[in-house]
Design a protein around this motif. Structure first.
Motif, PDB file in Angstrom:
ATOM      1  N   UNK A   1       0.850  -1.191   0.000  1.00  0.00           N
ATOM      2  CA  UNK A   1       0.000   0.000   0.000  1.00  0.00           C
ATOM      3  C   UNK A   1       0.886   1.241   0.000  1.00  0.00           C
ATOM      4  N   UNK A   2       0.275   2.377  -0.301  1.00  0.00           N
ATOM      5  CA  UNK A   2       1.028   3.633  -0.315  1.00  0.00           C
ATOM      6  C   UNK A   2       1.657   3.909   1.047  1.00  0.00           C
ATOM      7  N   UNK A   3       0.940   3.580   2.108  1.00  0.00           N
ATOM      8  CA  UNK A   3       1.461   3.820   3.448  1.00  0.00           C
ATOM      9  C   UNK A   3       2.637   2.900   3.761  1.00  0.00           C
ATOM     10  N   UNK A   4       2.557   1.652   3.315  1.00  0.00           N
ATOM     11  CA  UNK A   4       3.657   0.712   3.514  1.00  0.00           C
ATOM     12  C   UNK A   4       4.887   1.151   2.726  1.00  0.00           C
ATOM     13  N   UNK A   5       4.665   1.609   1.505  1.00  0.00           N
ATOM     14  CA  UNK A   5       5.772   2.105   0.676  1.00  0.00           C
ATOM     15  C   UNK A   5       6.407   3.324   1.338  1.00  0.00           C
ATOM     16  N   UNK A   6       5.567   4.167   1.871  1.00  0.00           N
ATOM     17  CA  UNK A   6       6.038   5.382   2.536  1.00  0.00           C
ATOM     18  C   UNK A   6       6.968   5.043   3.701  1.00  0.00           C
ATOM     19  N   UNK A   7       6.594   4.066   4.508  1.00  0.00           N
ATOM     20  CA  UNK A   7       7.418   3.671   5.649  1.00  0.00           C
ATOM     21  C   UNK A   7       8.751   3.089   5.206  1.00  0.00           C
ATOM     22  N   UNK A   8       8.720   2.279   4.127  1.00  0.00           N
ATOM     23  CA  UNK A   8       9.966   1.710   3.613  1.00  0.00           C
ATOM     24  C   UNK A   8      10.877   2.806   3.074  1.00  0.00           C
ATOM     25  N   UNK A   9      10.283   3.778   2.417  1.00  0.00           N
ATOM     26  CA  UNK A   9      11.069   4.870   1.847  1.00  0.00           C
ATOM     27  C   UNK A   9      11.683   5.740   2.937  1.00  0.00           C
TER      28      UNK A   9
END
Length: 211
Positions: free
Chosen positions: A103-111
């Motif tokens: 999800x966008x939120x999961x990608x955000x945390x990884x980034x």
């Protein structure tokens, strides 16, 4: 690890943009003027050119690259984009092999982790939204299905990943068990001497220890 610096402030027109590329002839140079001819006239739309450079659709001067022309083939457009995304965001896929499913939120945390806090919250959000929007348009299924199991019985053989269009010979070689043989080439520099017993001693030692 590094992530691409290119991102969009809004992704609502991304699908329309890619569809416009499919319905237009590739320009000799992708410029702001050409972008406006595609009806993308907002200053925010100019960021799309940076995304095309990120995906290696065009070079730094705006000239279309091979990937651009491959994308124009609508039978493989979304797969071509998926391959481009994997290459551009290789650091993200190194963290999660199925980053395209996050999800966008999961990608955000990884980034956040990958950038080590060097980007603001707003920029990280734009980067994450751009990535997820690209993935939504792309088709990763055909790429993922190229992961084959060469042999379930032989523990020496692991799963091999290759492109769908790999030459038949490559596929044939991969599908077979290949026995590896090692050959040693030993060179001996004999000393200069007229004493034959020296040579006898050398060859006797070779016979005992190597042959």
């Amino acid at each position: 690890m590094a992530l691409p610096e290119q991102y969009l402030l809004t992704t609502k027109n991304l699908d329309v943009f890619f569809n416009s590329l499919l319905n237009a002839k590739a320009p000799s140079k992708f410029t702001i003027k050409f972008l406006e001819q595609l009806e993308f006239k907002s200053t925010n739309d100019r960021l799309l050119i940076g995304v095309l450079k990120l995906l290696n659709f065009i070079d730094s001067n705006g000239a279309p690259q091979e990937r651009y022309f491959q994308f124009l083939d609508q039978t493989q457009s979304r797969q071509v984009l998926a391959e481009a995304i994997r290459t551009a965001y290789d650091d993200l896929f190194a963290v999660n092999k199925k980053a395209n499913e996050m999800t966008a939120n999961e990608v955000k945390n990884k980034m956040k982790t990958l950038t080590q806090g060097s980007k603001s919250e707003k920029v990280i959000s734009w980067m994450a939204n751009t990535f997820t929007a690209l993935c939504k348009y792309a088709d990763f299924t055909r790429i993922d299905n190229n992961l084959i199991n060469v042999s379930k019985e032989d523990p020496r053989v692991e799963e091999i990943h290759f492109e769908k269009n790999s030459p038949p010979l490559t596929r044939e070689l991969i599908s077979k068990n290949i026995n590896t043989e090692m050959h040693y080439n030993i060179q001996i520099h004999l000393p200069e001497t007229r004493d034959i017993t020296v040579y006898d001693a050398i060859f006797k030692s070779l016979k005992e220890h190597l042959l």
